[in-house]
Design an enzyme around this catalytic site. Sequence first.
Site, PDB file in Angstrom:
ATOM      1  N   GLU A 106      31.479  -4.858  21.989  1.00 61.44           N
ATOM      2  CA  GLU A 106      31.213  -4.944  23.436  1.00 61.44           C
ATOM      3  C   GLU A 106      31.499  -6.356  23.945  1.00 61.44           C
ATOM      4  OE1 GLU A 106      27.267  -3.278  23.279  1.00 61.44           O
ATOM      5  OE2 GLU A 106      28.140  -1.312  22.842  1.00 61.44           O
TER       6      GLU A 106
ATOM      7  N   ASN B  86      20.328  -3.520  16.986  1.00 58.05           N
ATOM      8  CA  ASN B  86      20.922  -4.270  18.098  1.00 58.05           C
ATOM      9  C   ASN B  86      20.375  -3.662  19.389  1.00 58.05           C
ATOM     10  OD1 ASN B  86      22.526  -5.471  20.015  1.00 58.05           O
ATOM     11  ND2 ASN B  86      24.403  -4.380  19.445  1.00 58.05           N
ATOM     12  N   TRP B  87      19.465  -4.388  20.023  1.00 60.90           N
ATOM     13  CA  TRP B  87      18.798  -3.823  21.210  1.00 60.90           C
ATOM     14  C   TRP B  87      19.656  -3.970  22.474  1.00 60.90           C
ATOM     15  CZ3 TRP B  87      12.923  -5.618  20.711  1.00 60.90           C
ATOM     16  CH2 TRP B  87      12.406  -5.109  19.522  1.00 60.90           C
ATOM     17  N   LYS B  88      20.803  -4.612  22.330  1.00 61.29           N
ATOM     18  CA  LYS B  88      21.745  -4.784  23.460  1.00 61.29           C
ATOM     19  C   LYS B  88      20.998  -5.304  24.698  1.00 61.29           C
ATOM     20  CE  LYS B  88      24.563  -1.109  21.570  1.00 61.29           C
ATOM     21  NZ  LYS B  88      25.771  -0.355  21.719  1.00 61.29           N
TER      22      LYS B  88
ATOM     23  N   SER C 220      26.687   5.036  16.144  1.00 59.01           N
ATOM     24  CA  SER C 220      25.899   6.271  16.293  1.00 59.01           C
ATOM     25  C   SER C 220      25.149   6.667  15.018  1.00 59.01           C
ATOM     26  CB  SER C 220      26.780   7.421  16.791  1.00 59.01           C
ATOM     27  OG  SER C 220      27.319   7.097  18.068  1.00 59.01           O
TER      28      SER C 220
ATOM     29  N   GLU D 186      32.229  -1.445  12.562  1.00 57.77           N
ATOM     30  CA  GLU D 186      31.811  -0.622  13.684  1.00 57.77           C
ATOM     31  C   GLU D 186      33.038  -0.085  14.415  1.00 57.77           C
ATOM     32  OE1 GLU D 186      27.534  -1.679  14.891  1.00 57.77           O
ATOM     33  OE2 GLU D 186      28.882  -2.830  16.141  1.00 57.77           O
TER      34      GLU D 186
ATOM     35  N   HIS E 259      30.631  -8.609  18.267  1.00 59.96           N
ATOM     36  CA  HIS E 259      30.378  -7.190  18.555  1.00 59.96           C
ATOM     37  C   HIS E 259      31.490  -6.674  19.469  1.00 59.96           C
ATOM     38  CE1 HIS E 259      28.500  -3.559  20.138  1.00 59.96           C
ATOM     39  NE2 HIS E 259      27.716  -3.592  19.070  1.00 59.96           N
TER      40      HIS E 259
ATOM     41  N   GLY F 248      22.443   0.684  17.194  1.00 61.13           N
ATOM     42  CA  GLY F 248      22.209   0.418  18.614  1.00 61.13           C
ATOM     43  C   GLY F 248      21.123   1.342  19.151  1.00 61.13           C
ATOM     44  N   GLY F 249      21.545   2.444  19.769  1.00 58.32           N
ATOM     45  CA  GLY F 249      20.621   3.360  20.443  1.00 58.32           C
ATOM     46  C   GLY F 249      19.377   3.734  19.640  1.00 58.32           C
TER      47      GLY F 249
HETATM   48  C1  PEP Z   1      25.887  -1.120  18.048  1.00 57.55           C
HETATM   49  O1  PEP Z   1      25.555  -1.478  19.152  1.00 57.55           O
HETATM   50  O2  PEP Z   1      26.198  -1.968  17.214  1.00 57.55           O
HETATM   51  C2  PEP Z   1      25.908   0.321  17.738  1.00 57.55           C
HETATM   52  C3  PEP Z   1      26.340   0.704  16.583  1.00 57.55           C
HETATM   53  O3  PEP Z   1      25.458   1.175  18.718  1.00 57.55           O
HETATM   54  P1  PEP Z   1      25.089   2.753  18.535  1.00 57.55           P
HETATM   55  O4  PEP Z   1      24.258   2.864  17.293  1.00 57.55           O
HETATM   56  O5  PEP Z   1      24.327   3.094  19.774  1.00 57.55           O
HETATM   57  O6  PEP Z   1      26.383   3.477  18.413  1.00 57.55           O
END
Ligand code: PEP
Length: 257
Positions: free
Chosen positions: A97, A9-11, A213, A167, A95, A234-235
């Site tokens: 967010e 997920n490149w957000k 994470s 998540e 999601h 994500g990151g």
């Molecule tokens: C996400 O955006 O779905 C996510 C899990 O982010 P991160 O891996 O950065 O916690």
Amino acid sequence: MRIPVIAGNWKMYKTPSEAIILAEGIVKALSSLDGPELVVCPPFTALAAVGQVVAGSRIGLGAQDLHWAREGAYTGEVSADMLQDIGCRYAIIGHSERRQYFGETDEGVNKKSRAALAGDLTPIVCVGETLTEREAGRADAVVEIQLKGALSGLAPEQVQRLIFAYEPVWAIGTGKTATPSQAEEMHAHIRKTIAMLVDAETACGVRILYGGSVKPENATELLERSEIDGALIGGASLQVDSFAAIAKAAQNTGFRV
Ligand code: PEP
């Protein structure tokens, strides 16, 4: 058999030109990898460009959201048909967010999941509790309510086509990861809830990803748990090396039967 899924997920990161470079790196690093289903979800503005880079490779293209209507006067929104037409095959829905900052509701998640399925996209439906909810001992109940809302009125054949992502909100972008046991317990609870809401066979067949994470350093211990069918990242999906390392960890941990 549940084939693991590794989805990035490149957000709201990467301009189209930056996204092309990242996608090219991912295709190069992972095109000969066997095993996991691989997905990248760039921002809307980069979808078409990344779609061209990944076309013909084993990397699938996903959107980070969609609207539930096929078309209409919905300024700023994008439909399943529009996404399908530029090569998208997946859509992240609900999601945390979007729930937290943009008022996404369980009813919206349900409508968007139906729209995605009707447009031949695979929904990646996200659920998860906040830290306050976990500390109050309400994590299971919160996730159960989210699932009930998301799956309301869906037929078993439709639910079979969904991918779920657990998540925990407190683990997203914070560097804190659920322990493999915490994640596995919740995945088992999600599967049990799907069995209750739909049926046991459907629950046994759906993939449930963990997100929060995930990094190369913790991927193996999470992915080797039999209830964890992949990761939503994500990151660590914003760099070729870390995304590729997690995908390779999924290859080594095998399929679920
Ligand atoms: C996400 O955006 O779905 C996510 C899990 O982010 P991160 O891996 O950065 O916690």
